[in-house]
Design an enzyme around this catalytic site. Structure first.
Site, PDB file in Angstrom:
ATOM      1  N   ARG A 260      -2.387  -5.237  -6.137  1.00 28.74           N
ATOM      2  CA  ARG A 260      -1.757  -5.502  -7.422  1.00 28.74           C
ATOM      3  C   ARG A 260      -2.489  -6.657  -8.114  1.00 28.74           C
ATOM      4  NH1 ARG A 260       4.217  -5.565  -9.212  1.00 28.74           N
ATOM      5  NH2 ARG A 260       4.446  -4.101  -7.510  1.00 28.74           N
ATOM      6  N   THR A 264      -2.162  -8.750 -14.436  1.00 31.38           N
ATOM      7  CA  THR A 264      -1.554  -7.607 -15.149  1.00 31.38           C
ATOM      8  C   THR A 264      -0.416  -6.977 -14.347  1.00 31.38           C
ATOM      9  OG1 THR A 264      -3.011  -5.997 -14.126  1.00 31.38           O
ATOM     10  CG2 THR A 264      -3.800  -7.023 -16.165  1.00 31.38           C
ATOM     11  N   ASP A 356       9.382  -5.976   4.102  1.00 31.14           N
ATOM     12  CA  ASP A 356       8.009  -5.541   3.823  1.00 31.14           C
ATOM     13  C   ASP A 356       7.531  -4.663   4.988  1.00 31.14           C
ATOM     14  OD1 ASP A 356       5.196  -6.923   2.275  1.00 31.14           O
ATOM     15  OD2 ASP A 356       5.089  -5.510   3.935  1.00 31.14           O
TER      16      ASP A 356
END
Ligand code: RB5
Length: 365
Positions: A260, A264, A356
């Site tokens: 990621r 952005t 996670d």
């Protein structure tokens, strides 16, 4: 809005008149028989055909008409996701929608004339489900239905399949537990992935083959040349691959790495290696968690750009946000999830989720 119509011979005339009425409105109509009032046409044929189309989401609503409407409603209600209600007047039609959110209206061609039929249909179409306590009740019906079916296709999204098999749910409960060790977590993820694929591959085509047993020659079955590709999204997707390969050892494995972008927040590809003949394969993209749907959508984009066509997404836990995002961008992709959880928290974690998955698989927390 799309409405599927069906009748038997006894409901044909009323269906014809309802069809003519609907064709003069903005609704689009599909007619699934009967073709006339003379030849006997069994009501279950029309009920199953219309019911399945509504349950799958091909049509938004359905109208089924037989002599009394009773057989139609009985048959259609066998299909998970169908809520068929019989109405003989405007009052029952209104409540069928307002309280029961009936997605199929049953009517009796021998009980209701054309004018009354149109009034009933109008009342049902233009009434709105009230939700609230009524939603809690229809949800109870859905929960019961899900607990009694092998796997549930959620009507809200025709390309979303969840699994209620007790073994899958049991193992899922264990991996949600924060006290489950890395070793056990890893084993369970593989096992769940394998169990899910056992179900998702139920439609792979077979062909007959001649084999000789120690006793005699016989005809057995073999998978008819369907080629599968498993594509884990790195890194957590790796945790599911071996479980699937145990069942489909000849599948090819591709890999997609995405990170990621911190500015952005968009997923960026850093690795992609796919089987050369990806366009000919049934592709299963795997990632234990479908959270925002950003990585999954990007991975599907990538596979499509490389020629992949028949793509499904297999995850253990999905958030509704992720399901919507993937289906918005890729309405052709089937999503298989062991569970759909409540929502994403402010950090993008699925709630209740399991934390996670990558960290828990590789012990990197
Ligand atoms: C057919 O004669 C009739 O039995 C059927 O249309 C329907 O009423 C069934 O419920």
């Amino acid at each position: 809005m799309r409405i599927a119509l069906g009748s038997d011979h006894a409901g044909y005339s009323l269906k014809k008149c309802i069809k003519e009425f609907l064709e003069g409105t903005s609704f689009s109509v599909g007619d699934f028989g009967a073709q006339n009032a003379e030849d006997p046409y069994d009501y279950p044929n029309a009920a199953f055909s219309v019911g399945e189309k509504v349950a799958r989401g091909d049509f938004d609503l359905g109208i089924l008409i037989c002599g009394t409407g009773i057989g139609m409603v009985m048959a259609a209600n066998k299909i998970p996701g169908v809520r068929a209600a019989l109405a003989y007047d405007e009052d029952t039609a209104r409540f069928a929608r307002r309280h029961n959110n009936a997605n199929i209206l049953g009517m009796g061609g021998r009980k209701t004339d054309c004018n009354s039929g149109i009034k009933i249909v109008k009342e049902w179409l233009y009434s709105e489900f009230e939700g609230g306590r009524h939603l809690a009740r229809t949800e109870k019906i859905k929960a019961f239905e899900n607990s009694h079916s092998r796997c549930a296709v959620r009507k809200e999204s025709p390309r979303l399949v969840t699994f209620d098999h007790p073994l899958i749910q049991h193992k899922l409960g264990m991996i949600r537990d924060k006290n489950t060790s890395v070793k056990v977590f890893r084993e369970l993820v593989q096992e769940i992935a394998g169990l899910m694929v056992f179900e998702t591959t139920r439609n792979l085509p077979l062909e007959p083959v001649e084999v000789e047993t120690p006793i005699t020659k016989t005809t057995a079955f073999s998978l008819s040349g369907k080629k599968v590709a498993i594509i884990p999204i790195l890194r957590a997707g790796l945790g599911m691959v071996d479980g699937i390969l145990q069942l489909i050892p000849n599948a090819k494995v591709g890999h997609i790495g995405l990170y990621r972008d911190p500015e952005t927040l968009e997923p960026v590809e850093y690795y992609c290696k796919l089987p050369g003949d990806i366009g000919e394969r049934d592709i299963i993209i795997v990632d234990p968690m479908l959270a925002t749907g950003g990585s999954a959508s990007a991975a599907i984009d990538l596979v499509k750009r490389r020629g992949g066509m028949k793509i499904s997404l297999l995850c253990l836990i999905a958030a509704p946000e992720g399901v919507s995002k993937v289906h918005e961008k890729h309405p052709d992709v089937d999503i298989f999830a062991a569970a759909i959880d409540s929502h994403l928290n402010d950090h993008g974690y699925i709630v209740p989720g399991l934390g996670d998955a990558g960290d828990r698989l590789f012990g990197t927390r």
